[in-house]
Design a protein around this motif. Sequence first.
Motif, mmCIF file in Angstrom:
data_model
loop_
_atom_site.group_PDB
_atom_site.id
_atom_site.type_symbol
_atom_site.label_atom_id
_atom_site.label_comp_id
_atom_site.label_asym_id
_atom_site.label_seq_id
_atom_site.Cartn_x
_atom_site.Cartn_y
_atom_site.Cartn_z
ATOM 1 N N ALA A 27 -38.694 34.405 24.074
ATOM 2 C CA ALA A 27 -38.842 34.578 23.485
ATOM 3 C C ALA A 27 -40.314 34.841 23.224
ATOM 4 O O ALA A 27 -41.014 34.390 23.238
ATOM 5 C CB ALA A 27 -38.012 34.104 21.776
ATOM 6 N N SER A 29 -43.751 35.848 20.180
ATOM 7 C CA SER A 29 -44.679 35.557 18.010
ATOM 8 C C SER A 29 -44.899 36.666 18.239
ATOM 9 O O SER A 29 -45.812 36.830 19.837
ATOM 10 C CB SER A 29 -45.374 34.178 17.796
ATOM 11 O OG SER A 29 -43.539 33.854 17.813
ATOM 12 N N SER A 34 -44.856 44.488 10.655
ATOM 13 C CA SER A 34 -43.544 44.298 10.500
ATOM 14 C C SER A 34 -42.893 45.975 10.914
ATOM 15 O O SER A 34 -43.874 46.994 10.245
ATOM 16 C CB SER A 34 -42.203 43.758 10.476
ATOM 17 O OG SER A 34 -42.834 44.080 8.465
ATOM 18 N N THR A 197 -29.623 38.558 18.372
ATOM 19 C CA THR A 197 -31.205 38.632 18.091
ATOM 20 C C THR A 197 -31.318 37.185 16.824
ATOM 21 O O THR A 197 -30.882 37.934 16.033
ATOM 22 C CB THR A 197 -31.180 40.080 17.490
ATOM 23 O OG1 THR A 197 -31.338 40.221 18.571
ATOM 24 C CG2 THR A 197 -32.981 39.815 16.511
ATOM 25 N N ARG A 199 -34.654 36.793 13.945
ATOM 26 C CA ARG A 199 -35.335 36.706 13.896
ATOM 27 C C ARG A 199 -36.804 35.783 12.177
ATOM 28 O O ARG A 199 -35.495 36.180 11.617
ATOM 29 C CB ARG A 199 -36.391 38.124 13.832
ATOM 30 C CG ARG A 199 -36.093 38.458 15.371
ATOM 31 C CD ARG A 199 -36.708 40.068 15.241
ATOM 32 N NE ARG A 199 -36.135 40.489 17.164
ATOM 33 C CZ ARG A 199 -36.211 42.250 17.424
ATOM 34 N NH1 ARG A 199 -35.674 42.540 16.106
ATOM 35 N NH2 ARG A 199 -36.638 42.207 18.415
ATOM 36 N N TRP A 201 -40.134 36.809 9.713
ATOM 37 C CA TRP A 201 -40.755 36.928 10.059
ATOM 38 C C TRP A 201 -41.735 36.808 8.477
ATOM 39 O O TRP A 201 -40.488 36.499 7.450
ATOM 40 C CB TRP A 201 -41.046 38.301 9.445
ATOM 41 C CG TRP A 201 -39.951 39.771 10.217
ATOM 42 C CD1 TRP A 201 -38.833 39.060 10.196
ATOM 43 C CD2 TRP A 201 -40.466 40.888 11.301
ATOM 44 N NE1 TRP A 201 -38.432 40.547 11.813
ATOM 45 C CE2 TRP A 201 -39.928 41.197 12.109
ATOM 46 C CE3 TRP A 201 -41.766 41.057 11.557
ATOM 47 C CZ2 TRP A 201 -39.911 42.273 12.582
ATOM 48 C CZ3 TRP A 201 -42.528 42.257 12.466
ATOM 49 C CH2 TRP A 201 -41.077 42.606 13.192
ATOM 50 N N LEU A 206 -44.324 38.476 12.831
ATOM 51 C CA LEU A 206 -43.290 38.218 13.357
ATOM 52 C C LEU A 206 -43.234 37.115 13.558
ATOM 53 O O LEU A 206 -44.320 36.638 14.969
ATOM 54 C CB LEU A 206 -42.537 39.628 14.637
ATOM 55 C CG LEU A 206 -41.351 38.011 15.132
ATOM 56 C CD1 LEU A 206 -39.919 38.212 14.326
ATOM 57 C CD2 LEU A 206 -41.331 39.787 16.643
ATOM 58 N N ASP A 209 -39.385 35.032 17.497
ATOM 59 C CA ASP A 209 -38.275 36.320 17.944
ATOM 60 C C ASP A 209 -37.436 35.308 19.344
ATOM 61 O O ASP A 209 -38.235 34.648 19.816
ATOM 62 C CB ASP A 209 -39.415 36.986 18.376
ATOM 63 C CG ASP A 209 -38.017 38.396 19.076
ATOM 64 O OD1 ASP A 209 -39.321 39.118 19.727
ATOM 65 O OD2 ASP A 209 -36.756 38.042 18.616
ATOM 66 N N ARG A 244 -34.221 44.334 13.125
ATOM 67 C CA ARG A 244 -35.457 43.810 12.258
ATOM 68 C C ARG A 244 -34.912 43.039 11.187
ATOM 69 O O ARG A 244 -33.862 43.209 10.619
ATOM 70 C CB ARG A 244 -35.937 45.672 12.165
ATOM 71 C CG ARG A 244 -36.362 46.376 13.817
ATOM 72 C CD ARG A 244 -36.668 47.683 13.586
ATOM 73 N NE ARG A 244 -37.129 48.141 14.048
ATOM 74 C CZ ARG A 244 -38.164 49.525 14.241
ATOM 75 N NH1 ARG A 244 -37.924 50.356 13.154
ATOM 76 N NH2 ARG A 244 -37.967 49.991 15.041
#
Length: 244
Positions: A27, A29, A34, A197, A199, A201, A206, A209, A244
């Motif tokens: 993963a 970062s 974003s 996924t 994530r 933020w 980000l 991730d 997202r």
Amino acid sequence: MTTRRAFGVLAAGAALAAFAPATVANARSSTSASPRPRRGRLIAADDFRHGLGQWAVELEKGGAVTASRGVLEVDVPAGATVWFKRRLEGPYVIEYTATPVSEGGVNDRVSDLNNFWNAVDVRSPDDLFATPRGGALAEYDYLKTYYSGYGANYNTTTRLRRYVGEAGVRPLIYDYTEPLLVANEPNRVRIVSDGSTVRWWNNGRLVFDYADPDPYTGGHFAFRTTWSHFRIEGFRVWRSVGGR
């Protein structure tokens, strides 16, 4: 288990021994802004004007947790977890804004903007609240959940963990020394749970991730902190569109 303490670099081979033989996918970062959020319909919200009816509060040593005039205020001397009572099923996006208060108060220690999400207690999988907890962090070891600690440990670390429901086992995925909290500055958080996924933020950056090979796709969300003072606003949960 191997982690990287450098933000903005690919995390190579962050394997979790507790998941053997599964391997955690690489993963990353990112410091880039974003993309425009891709939201579906609004599925949950609280404007914090009508009390704590949607929330369950667990406190280690007391303190004050209130919801009024558009603000969820958490002012506590020790561990505090504020659970959203409704279970959430992915894919979804959570958004909120949290400001660490530093105004000279006894609990105004700038530290620990933390979250649980997709949390399930292995002792009572169908009811997170069937097993009582008192707010101390060790009491959450029996959760299967994601756990982010932003500006934790006296605002020196930012970490992502994946709890596996075993006492004393809190597998660490990412461990950074930045980004960290800034006193009295808002943190606009967005959490994405969309299949594998995962994530997290903050202010368009980000931070985590993670591609989970065995993802947690549903459960409860919570604000978590310890010995701190936060003002939280604008809690929203959207149906995710596009991860997202």
